[in-house]
Design a protein around this motif. Structure first.
Motif, PDB file in Angstrom:
ATOM      1  N   LEU A  97       0.843  -1.194   0.000  1.00 21.31           N
ATOM      2  CA  LEU A  97       0.000   0.000   0.000  1.00 21.31           C
ATOM      3  C   LEU A  97       0.880   1.246   0.000  1.00 21.31           C
ATOM      4  CD1 LEU A  97      -2.722  -1.240   2.495  1.00 21.31           C
ATOM      5  CD2 LEU A  97      -2.538  -1.592   0.034  1.00 21.31           C
ATOM      6  N   LYS A  98       0.285   2.360  -0.283  1.00 19.88           N
ATOM      7  CA  LYS A  98       1.059   3.590  -0.438  1.00 19.88           C
ATOM      8  C   LYS A  98       1.523   4.179   0.889  1.00 19.88           C
ATOM      9  CE  LYS A  98      -0.575   5.720  -4.750  1.00 19.88           C
ATOM     10  NZ  LYS A  98       0.757   6.015  -5.275  1.00 19.88           N
ATOM     11  N   ARG A  99       0.792   3.861   1.960  1.00 24.88           N
ATOM     12  CA  ARG A  99       1.010   4.631   3.181  1.00 24.88           C
ATOM     13  C   ARG A  99       1.149   3.751   4.416  1.00 24.88           C
ATOM     14  NH1 ARG A  99      -3.772   8.638   1.136  1.00 24.88           N
ATOM     15  NH2 ARG A  99      -2.552   9.581  -0.529  1.00 24.88           N
ATOM     16  N   HIS A 100       1.642   4.379   5.471  1.00 26.50           N
ATOM     17  CA  HIS A 100       1.775   3.716   6.764  1.00 26.50           C
ATOM     18  C   HIS A 100       0.425   3.774   7.478  1.00 26.50           C
ATOM     19  CE1 HIS A 100       4.040   2.118  10.096  1.00 26.50           C
ATOM     20  NE2 HIS A 100       3.491   3.011  10.896  1.00 26.50           N
ATOM     21  N   PRO A 101       0.041   2.697   8.165  1.00 29.22           N
ATOM     22  CA  PRO A 101      -1.253   2.731   8.855  1.00 29.22           C
ATOM     23  C   PRO A 101      -1.256   3.778   9.966  1.00 29.22           C
ATOM     24  CG  PRO A 101      -0.365   0.488   8.742  1.00 29.22           C
ATOM     25  CD  PRO A 101       0.730   1.413   8.337  1.00 29.22           C
ATOM     26  N   PRO A 102      -2.196   4.708   9.962  1.00 28.88           N
ATOM     27  CA  PRO A 102      -2.248   5.692  11.055  1.00 28.88           C
ATOM     28  C   PRO A 102      -2.779   5.047  12.324  1.00 28.88           C
ATOM     29  CG  PRO A 102      -4.089   6.017   9.570  1.00 28.88           C
ATOM     30  CD  PRO A 102      -3.235   4.934   8.952  1.00 28.88           C
ATOM     31  N   SER A 103      -2.358   5.582  13.469  1.00 28.14           N
ATOM     32  CA  SER A 103      -2.903   5.103  14.739  1.00 28.14           C
ATOM     33  C   SER A 103      -4.391   5.439  14.823  1.00 28.14           C
ATOM     34  CB  SER A 103      -2.167   5.775  15.902  1.00 28.14           C
ATOM     35  OG  SER A 103      -2.837   5.499  17.116  1.00 28.14           O
ATOM     36  N   LEU A 104      -5.135   4.565  15.490  1.00 23.07           N
ATOM     37  CA  LEU A 104      -6.571   4.814  15.644  1.00 23.07           C
ATOM     38  C   LEU A 104      -6.917   5.428  16.995  1.00 23.07           C
ATOM     39  CD1 LEU A 104      -8.132   1.629  13.992  1.00 23.07           C
ATOM     40  CD2 LEU A 104      -7.535   3.832  12.970  1.00 23.07           C
ATOM     41  N   TYR A 105      -5.911   5.666  17.830  1.00 24.18           N
ATOM     42  CA  TYR A 105      -6.226   6.284  19.112  1.00 24.18           C
ATOM     43  C   TYR A 105      -6.899   7.636  18.902  1.00 24.18           C
ATOM     44  CZ  TYR A 105      -3.778   2.984  22.124  1.00 24.18           C
ATOM     45  OH  TYR A 105      -3.396   1.864  22.826  1.00 24.18           O
ATOM     46  N   ASN A 106      -7.947   7.858  19.664  1.00 25.05           N
ATOM     47  CA  ASN A 106      -8.671   9.135  19.678  1.00 25.05           C
ATOM     48  C   ASN A 106      -9.298   9.469  18.331  1.00 25.05           C
ATOM     49  OD1 ASN A 106      -7.849   9.318  22.340  1.00 25.05           O
ATOM     50  ND2 ASN A 106      -6.038  10.544  21.823  1.00 25.05           N
ATOM     51  N   VAL A 107      -9.558   8.452  17.530  1.00 17.98           N
ATOM     52  CA  VAL A 107     -10.156   8.697  16.224  1.00 17.98           C
ATOM     53  C   VAL A 107     -11.582   9.243  16.369  1.00 17.98           C
ATOM     54  CG1 VAL A 107     -11.126   6.379  15.897  1.00 17.98           C
ATOM     55  CG2 VAL A 107     -10.317   7.673  13.910  1.00 17.98           C
ATOM     56  N   VAL A 108     -12.158   9.072  17.546  1.00 14.35           N
ATOM     57  CA  VAL A 108     -13.499   9.604  17.798  1.00 14.35           C
ATOM     58  C   VAL A 108     -13.558  11.114  17.576  1.00 14.35           C
ATOM     59  CG1 VAL A 108     -13.056   9.873  20.272  1.00 14.35           C
ATOM     60  CG2 VAL A 108     -15.408   9.651  19.465  1.00 14.35           C
ATOM     61  N   TYR A 109     -12.429  11.793  17.749  1.00 16.70           N
ATOM     62  CA  TYR A 109     -12.412  13.254  17.628  1.00 16.70           C
ATOM     63  C   TYR A 109     -12.120  13.723  16.202  1.00 16.70           C
ATOM     64  CZ  TYR A 109     -11.992  12.927  22.711  1.00 16.70           C
ATOM     65  OH  TYR A 109     -12.200  12.632  24.040  1.00 16.70           O
ATOM     66  N   GLN A 110     -11.817  12.802  15.314  1.00 19.38           N
ATOM     67  CA  GLN A 110     -11.383  13.220  13.976  1.00 19.38           C
ATOM     68  C   GLN A 110     -12.587  13.433  13.058  1.00 19.38           C
ATOM     69  OE1 GLN A 110      -8.234  10.911  12.244  1.00 19.38           O
ATOM     70  NE2 GLN A 110      -7.226  10.577  14.212  1.00 19.38           N
ATOM     71  N   THR A 111     -12.506  14.488  12.296  1.00 20.80           N
ATOM     72  CA  THR A 111     -13.584  14.780  11.342  1.00 20.80           C
ATOM     73  C   THR A 111     -13.157  14.479   9.911  1.00 20.80           C
ATOM     74  OG1 THR A 111     -12.851  17.072  11.292  1.00 20.80           O
ATOM     75  CG2 THR A 111     -14.655  16.528  12.794  1.00 20.80           C
ATOM     76  N   LEU A 112     -11.869  14.362   9.685  1.00 17.33           N
ATOM     77  CA  LEU A 112     -11.361  13.919   8.383  1.00 17.33           C
ATOM     78  C   LEU A 112     -10.567  12.647   8.622  1.00 17.33           C
ATOM     79  CD1 LEU A 112     -10.115  17.288   6.798  1.00 17.33           C
ATOM     80  CD2 LEU A 112     -12.224  16.035   6.277  1.00 17.33           C
ATOM     81  N   LEU A 113     -10.840  11.635   7.826  1.00 14.78           N
ATOM     82  CA  LEU A 113     -10.201  10.335   8.035  1.00 14.78           C
ATOM     83  C   LEU A 113      -9.333   9.977   6.840  1.00 14.78           C
ATOM     84  CD1 LEU A 113     -13.421   8.659   9.420  1.00 14.78           C
ATOM     85  CD2 LEU A 113     -11.434   9.367  10.768  1.00 14.78           C
TER      86      LEU A 113
END
Lengths: 367, 436
Positions: A97-113
């Protein structure tokens, strides 16, 4: 939610579905109380049953076309819901894949994924990896739902929780519920800054915080508020990294020095050996919007638990935090379109060491 | 994994008690517990073949080739069993009675059991083990090594992280899982696995170490550019007590030691292996004090050029060793009459890439195939996929026939095993020798 006599069976079945280690207590996972240092939850917490269902689905390889991949194999709990083994993620059938997997910690606060911000809700985001031919490879949404419903424990669980069989909405809700429960706060920094415990942070980390918010200018994007800190602005920026990588590839000899073990290193050019493919450029947000202003723009990652998340950046090209600090100390990658807040900082060795100490103090607690 | 451990000791004690102390051969790389070896002309060659999208049905298959020069079908594909899908077909191993051939896939971890005893010209798929990962928590069943009535399956990875920490599963010949044993992670063990080699006379099992799913499934060109991934290759070999299956000694063997070949000569208690990344031959032997030790005994080509040694094949008299080097496509022959000082005496380019080598018991016929791993094989016009059969006269490899696996619509040619019809003159009981 319906409750019935099948509840005990449901939870026992989910326990069997979940890998044992995934059920082990993790820092701040599966909890609904907000740890120190985090903002109030933007949406009410999901029920424990829905989170449990989402957890089981998240770690289940049967959600991939050939039963080999799960969400949890690119977002590993022990790696901060990222992955430490490779720079770029490895998908189904070994796809790079093109990218490194981002951490999912605190993803509840993210508005852009995603690194390029192309998704806006966890409920819909999950279908990109599930259906992508190079990630989990499910051939269609209908096939995916039918497979989940064919597994007795899931068949039962969806009917108990939703009163209905799996659907796109319900599947998205379940996995999103689990992901939103992955909270990381109450770090030594939080206990010092928000908890006012003077012993929670050592002197080097305190000096590092001063550099972080002052000379370093790091908090311009990795924000720290008066009451809480997500260590991200949730926005997309061009750090110059993608530009620098393209420049380096064009300038340097083909191939790379490879550490082979036993003290042996050698320069290997995969293309010359017949084993390489030429990478296509990753232009970040531009690939989504086709707006030249979005060229090479990637989302600011949170720094929560950052010491556990190597390698770094959207492509995993920087092996450790020292390399990240050096990158920003040089003023980023030098792209003409680079964010103007990134420029040479001329850190002293002591300031770099203090920054490292501060970043180490952002770990999820307790470990 | 823990729940299976109680059964471990009894399984291996049984194996040791019934140890026939047979010579083993590739014919010279079979388990010493195999009931019969082909010491004359092999009749059939089975090739475990990786499916390729757009070629034939695109699925993995067991391909059978007639290799008997007296046959009108000599050098021809006479059978191919498609098992459905692509799961990274890799290695195979006979059961101890040589009636069944177990073949594994490294991606989806399925194991296929073929009946090759009833009619070796036309094997039949009789059982598929689809729950290997679910029941063992291991991924990538690699080596299939016969024990008396049992099959030891060395895996490469695990379900939790897809890294190289793994274990060995022991099955009954009917496909029932009996026990699972973790590779050692203490006392400098890296927990990685690859091959198994047993010396029953000394009650030892030797294992080597490769890498996990994330690496062996990754594009090879991407892998070598990823410093973090390149750190995650095996660097150990382990001596186990065969009866108890306890790891007794862990050797540092950097650069990913792969195939293990014990000397087939009674009383010569040494084994040899090649390291893939560092291109070295390592000797595992007992020193004057009777302790097992591992010693780097020589280079394969120029390690700085990374020839990438892959498969090796030892001659029945333990005087010679074939070594295939994948990236330069060469077969190299080493004189190992003094195993502490191997000397390369011959080399030949087999193709743009070469992986597996299998020689007949008498060493007069040598077979080569090309595929290493589906995402490690060369690309474009360098991606040749073939079986090549040679005669070896002691001086030169002379090509006898070639099967082009792409032109035949088959796929990527990987592991090879010989069979012969029951009662064939070439199929003989193994030589017995006493434990010393």
């Amino acid at each position: 939610m319906r409750k019935g006599g099948l509840g005990a069976f449901f939870f026992a079945a989910l326990a069997l579905l979940s890998p044992v280690d995934a059920q082990a207590p993790r820092p701040e996972t599966g909890v609904t109380a907000v740890p120190l240092g985090l903002p109030p939850l933007p949406i009410p917490p999901a029920s424990p049953a829905l989170i449990a269902l989402g957890r089981a689905l998240f770690f289940d390889t049967r959600l991939s076309a050939n039963d080999t991949m799960s969400c949890g194999l690119c977002h590993l709990p022990e790696d901060g819901y990222s992955e430490n083994q490779t720079a770029r993620a490895v998908g189904i059938y070994g796809a790079t894949l093109k990218r490194h997997p981002p951490s999912l910690y605190n993803v509840v606060y993210q508005t852009l994924l995603f690194w390029d911000g192309r998704e806006t809700a966890l409920e819909t985001q999950i279908f990109s990896p599930l259906l992508a031919a190079d990630e989990m490879g499910m051939p269609s949404a209908g096939f995916l739902l039918a497979r989940i419903d064919s597994i007795p424990a899931y068949h039962e669980a969806f009917r108990i929780i939703f009163g209905a069989p799996p659907s796109l909405d319900r599947l998205g809700a379940a996995i999103a519920a689990f992901e939103r429960s992955l909270l990381c706060g109450n770090s030594p920094f939080d206990r010092w800054f928000y908890g006012h415990d003077p012993r929670a942070l050592d002197a080097a980390a305190i000096r590092g915080f001063t550099v972080f918010t002052g000379k370093g200018g790091c908090s311009a994007c990795h924000r720290v508020g008066r009451d809480d800190a997500l260590f991200t602005d949730g926005a997309l920026h061009d750090t110059g990294l993608a530009y620098a990588e393209r420049q380096r590839a064009a300038r340097e000899r083909p191939g790379a020095m490879v550490v082979l073990g036993g003290g042996l290193e050698s320069r290997i050019d995969p293309v010359a050996l017949g084993i390489g493919v030429r990478d296509s450029a990753d232009l970040g947000r531009f690939a989504i919007t086709h707006d030249p202003r979005d060229r090479d723009a990637f989302k600011t990652p949170s720094l929560r638990d950052v010491a556990e998340l190597a390698p770094y950046m959207h492509d995993g090209s920087l092996p450790d935090l020292a390399a990240v600090i050096d990158f920003y100390d040089r003023g980023g990658g030098g792209s003409p379109t680079q964010d103007r807040r990134i420029f040479p900082r001329h850190f002293t060795p002591g300031e770099k060491a203090d920054l490292l100490a501060f970043l180490a103090a952002l770990s999820c607690a307790p470990r | 994994m823990r729940r299976y451990l109680l059964a471990a000791g009894s399984v291996i004690a049984l194996a040791a008690a019934f140890a026939p102390c047979a010579l083993k051969a590739d014919e010279t790389c079979n388990s010493p517990y195999i009931s019969a070896l082909i010491k004359g002309q092999e009749q059939f060659l089975h090739v475990w073949t990786l499916g390729v999208e757009g070629i034939g049905d695109g699925s993995d298959k067991l391909v059978t080739i007639d290799v008997d020069p007296a046959s009108p079908h000599y050098g021809k594909v006479i059978d191919a069993i498609s098992v459905g899908g692509r799961g990274e077909a890799h290695h195979m191993g006979f059961t101890d009675d040589r009636k069944y051939l177990w073949a594994g896939r490294l991606d989806d971890s399925k194991i296929f059991i073929f009946d090759v005893g009833t009619d070796p010209a036309h094997p039949k798929l009789v059982k598929t083990i689809s729950d290997f990962s679910e029941t063992t928590k291991l991924v990538g069943p690699h080596t299939f090594y016969a024990l008396p009535g049992r099959m030891a399956v060395q895996a490469l990875s695990n379900t939790k992280t897809h890294d190289g920490v793994t274990g060995i599963a022991i099955y009954a010949n009917d496909g029932t899982l009996l026990s699972v044993h973790a590779m050692p992670t203490t006392d400098s063990g890296d927990g990685y696995g690859y091959d198994i080699g047993i010396n029953p006379a000394k009650n030892v099992m030797l294992t080597s170490s490769f890498t996990g799913w994330n690496n062996y499934m990754m594009d090879f060109g991407q892998l070598v550019k990823d410093p973090e991934a390149m750190k995650r290759f095996g660097r150990t070999m382990v001596i186990w007590n065969l009866k108890s299956l306890n790891a007794e000694k862990i050797f540092s063997v950097p650069g990913s030691p792969l195939e293990i070949r014990w000397s087939l000569v009674p009383g010569e208690d040494w084994a040899i292996t090649a390291t893939a990344l560092t291109s070295q031959l390592w000797l595992i032997k007992r020193n004057a004090a009777g302790e097992w030790e591992a010693e780097d005994v020589g280079s394969i080509g120029d390690p700085k050029q990374v020839p990438l040694p892959v498969d090796i094949s030892v001659s029945a008299d333990a005087k010679h060793l074939w070594v295939d080097t994948f990236l330069d496509g060469k077969a190299r022959l080493f004189d190992i009459s003094n195993p502490e000082k191997p000397q390369q005496v011959y080399e030949k380019v087999i193709g743009s890439q070469v992986n597996m080598v299998s020689e007949s018991w008498d060493g007069k016929r040598v077979y080569f195939t090309t595929s290493l791993l589906s995402n490690w094989d060369k690309k474009g016009n360098q991606d040749e996929q073939f079986l090549k059969a040679y005669a070896w006269d002691g001086h030169e490899l002379q090509e006898r026939f070639v099967v082009d696996f792409y032109k035949e619509g088959l796929g990527r040619a990987h592991h090879m095993k010989f069979t012969a019809r029951s009662g064939a003159a070439s199929l003989t009981p193994p030589i017995q020798f006493s434990a010393r």
